[in-house]
Scaffold this active site. Structure first.
Site, mmCIF file in Angstrom:
data_model
loop_
_atom_site.group_PDB
_atom_site.id
_atom_site.type_symbol
_atom_site.label_atom_id
_atom_site.label_comp_id
_atom_site.label_asym_id
_atom_site.label_seq_id
_atom_site.Cartn_x
_atom_site.Cartn_y
_atom_site.Cartn_z
ATOM 1 N N HIS A 190 93.662 -43.793 -18.377
ATOM 2 C CA HIS A 190 93.063 -42.820 -19.287
ATOM 3 C C HIS A 190 91.617 -43.223 -19.564
ATOM 4 O O HIS A 190 91.188 -44.319 -19.191
ATOM 5 C CB HIS A 190 93.857 -42.730 -20.601
ATOM 6 C CG HIS A 190 93.923 -44.008 -21.371
ATOM 7 N ND1 HIS A 190 95.065 -44.763 -21.483
ATOM 8 C CD2 HIS A 190 92.970 -44.678 -22.059
ATOM 9 C CE1 HIS A 190 94.819 -45.832 -22.201
ATOM 10 N NE2 HIS A 190 93.556 -45.808 -22.564
HETATM 11 P P1 TYD Z 1 98.468 -46.337 -24.479
HETATM 12 O O1 TYD Z 1 97.106 -46.432 -25.076
HETATM 13 O O2 TYD Z 1 98.789 -45.127 -23.674
HETATM 14 O O3 TYD Z 1 98.812 -47.636 -23.627
HETATM 15 P P2 TYD Z 1 98.163 -48.254 -22.289
HETATM 16 O O4 TYD Z 1 96.845 -47.619 -22.084
HETATM 17 O O5 TYD Z 1 98.075 -49.708 -22.553
HETATM 18 O O6 TYD Z 1 99.081 -48.009 -21.159
HETATM 19 O O7 TYD Z 1 99.512 -46.480 -25.660
HETATM 20 C C1 TYD Z 1 100.921 -46.640 -25.416
HETATM 21 C C2 TYD Z 1 101.670 -46.143 -26.644
HETATM 22 O O8 TYD Z 1 101.356 -46.928 -27.788
HETATM 23 C C3 TYD Z 1 101.353 -44.703 -26.994
HETATM 24 O O9 TYD Z 1 102.590 -44.077 -27.341
HETATM 25 C C4 TYD Z 1 100.505 -44.772 -28.222
HETATM 26 C C5 TYD Z 1 100.861 -46.112 -28.844
HETATM 27 N N1 TYD Z 1 99.693 -46.769 -29.474
HETATM 28 C C6 TYD Z 1 99.565 -46.733 -30.845
HETATM 29 O O10 TYD Z 1 100.406 -46.161 -31.579
HETATM 30 N N2 TYD Z 1 98.486 -47.346 -31.418
HETATM 31 C C7 TYD Z 1 97.549 -47.985 -30.684
HETATM 32 O O11 TYD Z 1 96.567 -48.546 -31.234
HETATM 33 C C8 TYD Z 1 97.684 -47.996 -29.245
HETATM 34 C C9 TYD Z 1 96.660 -48.668 -28.368
HETATM 35 C C10 TYD Z 1 98.776 -47.383 -28.695
#
Ligand code: TYD
Length: 149
Positions: free
Chosen positions: A66
């Protein structure tokens, strides 16, 4: 940040060359180990509003995938190693993070993928804003459109 228009290659956003590895200072004591420090404005060009960390990442898994519209991040391999691939829609750059005293500054508007996590690795992320799903671009085709705006 550049402000140029080259054909349809609009460049008023940060590109991958605006993102860089930053070596932290390291206070080392032969018998007592090391300390590295990150300070707002001193080490990184933003104030930290949120800290999170990835751990227990199974081998072969890819994280990220992303971009953020406004968020600045500073990513450190606190333990073990992983690779961060940055992509500005035109150029990709790959960074191996494998030292707890070196972090990667990721500026807004850059697509990122994290992969090749070693067993037991811990990925620390310092972020300039609190969690906001509206700041995410989670579709690569939307990201490419966003980069052209
Ligand atoms: P995501 O940012 O998509 O993870 P990555 O990029 O590491 O694969 O986040 C994964 C999940 O965690 C998503 O459901 C949102 C949640 N999340 C939070 O609730 N707070 C946060 O600060 C972060 C980074 C993620």
């Amino acid at each position: 940040m550049m402000n140029l228009l080259l054909g349809d290659h609009k460049m008023d956003k940060f590109n991958v060359y605006d993102c860089s590895l930053i070596e932290l200072n390291k206070h080392h004591s032969k018998r007592k180990g090391s300390i590295s420090v990150v300070e707002n404005d001193e080490t990184i060009p933003f104030d930290v509003k949120r800290i999170y960390y990835l751990y227990d990442v199974p081998g072969g898994v890819e994280r990220g995938g992303h971009a953020h519209k406004a968020l600045y991040q500073f990513i450190v391999a606190l333990s073990g190693s992983f690779t961060v691939v940055l992509d500005d829609g035109y150029v990709k750059r790959s960074f191996l993070l494998n030292r707890p005293y070196v972090g990667l500054l990721v500026k807004p508007g850059i697509w990122r993928v994290l992969n090749d996590f070693s067993s037991g690795s811990v990925c620390l992320v310092l972020a300039s804003e609190k969690y906001d799903e509206a700041d995410y671009i989670r579709s690569y085709s939307e990201f490419i459109q966003y980069r052209k705006q």
